[in-house]
Motif scaffolding. Structure first.
Motif, mmCIF file in Angstrom:
data_model
loop_
_atom_site.group_PDB
_atom_site.id
_atom_site.type_symbol
_atom_site.label_atom_id
_atom_site.label_comp_id
_atom_site.label_asym_id
_atom_site.label_seq_id
_atom_site.Cartn_x
_atom_site.Cartn_y
_atom_site.Cartn_z
ATOM 1 N N CYS A 1 13.481 -7.712 -14.163
ATOM 2 C CA CYS A 1 12.221 -7.140 -13.710
ATOM 3 C C CYS A 1 12.372 -6.803 -12.234
ATOM 4 O O CYS A 1 12.626 -7.686 -11.415
ATOM 5 N N GLN A 2 12.212 -5.531 -11.906
ATOM 6 C CA GLN A 2 12.338 -5.069 -10.528
ATOM 7 C C GLN A 2 10.999 -4.520 -10.063
ATOM 8 O O GLN A 2 10.413 -3.649 -10.702
ATOM 9 N N GLY A 3 10.484 -5.072 -8.959
ATOM 10 C CA GLY A 3 9.207 -4.588 -8.473
ATOM 11 C C GLY A 3 8.614 -5.488 -7.416
ATOM 12 O O GLY A 3 9.346 -6.093 -6.621
ATOM 13 N N LYS A 4 7.280 -5.609 -7.426
ATOM 14 C CA LYS A 4 6.572 -6.373 -6.410
ATOM 15 C C LYS A 4 6.267 -7.785 -6.904
ATOM 16 O O LYS A 4 5.913 -7.994 -8.063
ATOM 17 N N PHE A 5 6.380 -8.729 -5.956
ATOM 18 C CA PHE A 5 6.072 -10.129 -6.243
ATOM 19 C C PHE A 5 5.102 -10.647 -5.188
ATOM 20 O O PHE A 5 5.149 -10.242 -4.017
ATOM 21 N N PHE A 6 4.218 -11.548 -5.631
ATOM 22 C CA PHE A 6 3.243 -12.133 -4.711
ATOM 23 C C PHE A 6 3.077 -13.608 -5.046
ATOM 24 O O PHE A 6 2.770 -13.969 -6.182
ATOM 25 N N ASN A 7 3.343 -14.463 -4.064
ATOM 26 C CA ASN A 7 3.250 -15.919 -4.254
ATOM 27 C C ASN A 7 4.036 -16.398 -5.468
ATOM 28 O O ASN A 7 3.567 -17.213 -6.270
ATOM 29 N N GLY A 8 5.240 -15.862 -5.614
ATOM 30 C CA GLY A 8 6.143 -16.311 -6.659
ATOM 31 C C GLY A 8 5.922 -15.697 -8.018
ATOM 32 O O GLY A 8 6.585 -16.078 -8.990
ATOM 33 N N LYS A 9 4.997 -14.736 -8.133
ATOM 34 C CA LYS A 9 4.688 -14.141 -9.430
ATOM 35 C C LYS A 9 4.789 -12.618 -9.361
ATOM 36 O O LYS A 9 4.611 -12.014 -8.303
ATOM 37 N N ARG A 10 5.045 -12.012 -10.522
ATOM 38 C CA ARG A 10 5.070 -10.552 -10.597
ATOM 39 C C ARG A 10 3.654 -10.039 -10.348
ATOM 40 O O ARG A 10 2.693 -10.522 -10.951
ATOM 41 N N HIS A 11 3.551 -9.063 -9.466
ATOM 42 C CA HIS A 11 2.224 -8.591 -9.091
ATOM 43 C C HIS A 11 2.326 -7.145 -8.621
ATOM 44 O O HIS A 11 2.827 -6.873 -7.529
ATOM 45 N N GLY A 12 1.874 -6.229 -9.477
ATOM 46 C CA GLY A 12 2.017 -4.812 -9.185
ATOM 47 C C GLY A 12 2.914 -4.153 -10.218
ATOM 48 O O GLY A 12 3.167 -4.698 -11.298
ATOM 49 N N ILE A 13 3.396 -2.961 -9.900
ATOM 50 C CA ILE A 13 4.250 -2.226 -10.827
ATOM 51 C C ILE A 13 5.649 -2.822 -10.842
ATOM 52 O O ILE A 13 6.256 -3.042 -9.797
ATOM 53 N N CYS A 14 6.142 -3.091 -12.051
ATOM 54 C CA CYS A 14 7.510 -3.591 -12.216
ATOM 55 C C CYS A 14 8.242 -2.746 -13.257
ATOM 56 O O CYS A 14 7.633 -2.277 -14.224
ATOM 57 N N LEU A 15 9.533 -2.584 -13.035
ATOM 58 C CA LEU A 15 10.387 -1.906 -13.999
ATOM 59 C C LEU A 15 11.153 -2.951 -14.792
ATOM 60 O O LEU A 15 11.879 -3.770 -14.215
ATOM 61 N N LEU A 16 10.947 -2.939 -16.105
ATOM 62 C CA LEU A 16 11.596 -3.916 -16.969
ATOM 63 C C LEU A 16 12.815 -3.297 -17.636
ATOM 64 O O LEU A 16 12.766 -2.145 -18.094
#
Length: 202
Positions: free
Chosen positions: A156-171
């Protein structure tokens, strides 16, 4: 730090004394025992730990490395009494600051940048189950842009916030090579259906 050089904490010490070019007394490597049971062996100048030295804390933790004005400063290694946790890297003003490698009691390993004692900047976090995150960190958490690669080969490539995926991710899935899927997350929860991403042919 509990073990500080001062008349109230200094229990006893053995030093080699010499004079520097300004005729100031320099206490060279010797052993200092503190009232809390901590022991320091290394360089001392003007009553402060200076240069290289080893501090064995009363709880069994050990720091071995560079000191400046009585604080851990420079290259050094801290190891917990159980040897399950450790940090090896750069220190500044008694805090992890710069590039280093930290090993946690559960087997997690972080290698990257630190700022004032916290994971800050870019680095790699490897989990005991084989998952690995490479990217940006802030305040000891995965924060910013990064790639989380799972042990099974998915990513999963994208944005992370406080250790979690958050925002658009490329799987990307190991079972579907060459294909990418775009998904939006909020605190690790998908908020959109996967949509296929066209991957340019090479």
């Amino acid at each position: 730090m509990s073990a500080e050089l001062s008349p109230s904490t200094l229990k006893e010490g053995v030093y080699n004394v010499r004079l520097d070019s300004n005729h100031r007394a320099i206490l060279e490597p010797g052993e200092v025992i503190f009232t809390d049971g901590s022991k320091y062996v290394g360089g001392i100048q003007s009553g402060l730990r200076e240069g290289r030295g080893t501090l064995r804390f009363s709880n069994g933790d050990v720091y071995e490395g560079e000191w400046h004005q009585d604080r851990r400063d420079g290259e050094g290694t801290w190891t917990s009494a159980s040897e399950a946790c450790s940090y090896r890297g750069v220190w500044r003003n008694d805090l992890m600051h710069g590039r280093g490698t930290e090993r946690f009691h559960d087997g997690t390993v972080y290698e990257g940048q630190y700022s004032h004692g916290s994971m800050q900047g870019t680095g790699t976090l490897t989990f005991p189950n084989g998952d690995r995150y490479e990217g940006q960190f802030d305040k000891d958490e995965m924060n910013g842009i990064g790639t989380l690669t799972y042990a099974n080969g998915d990513s999963c490539q994208g944005k992370f916030f406080n250790g979690k995926r958050h925002g658009i991710c490329l799987l990307a899935f190991a079972t579907q090579p060459g294909k990418l899927w775009s998904v939006e997350f909020a605190a690790d929860v998908p908020t959109s259906a996967p949509s296929a991403v066209v991957v340019p042919s090479t």
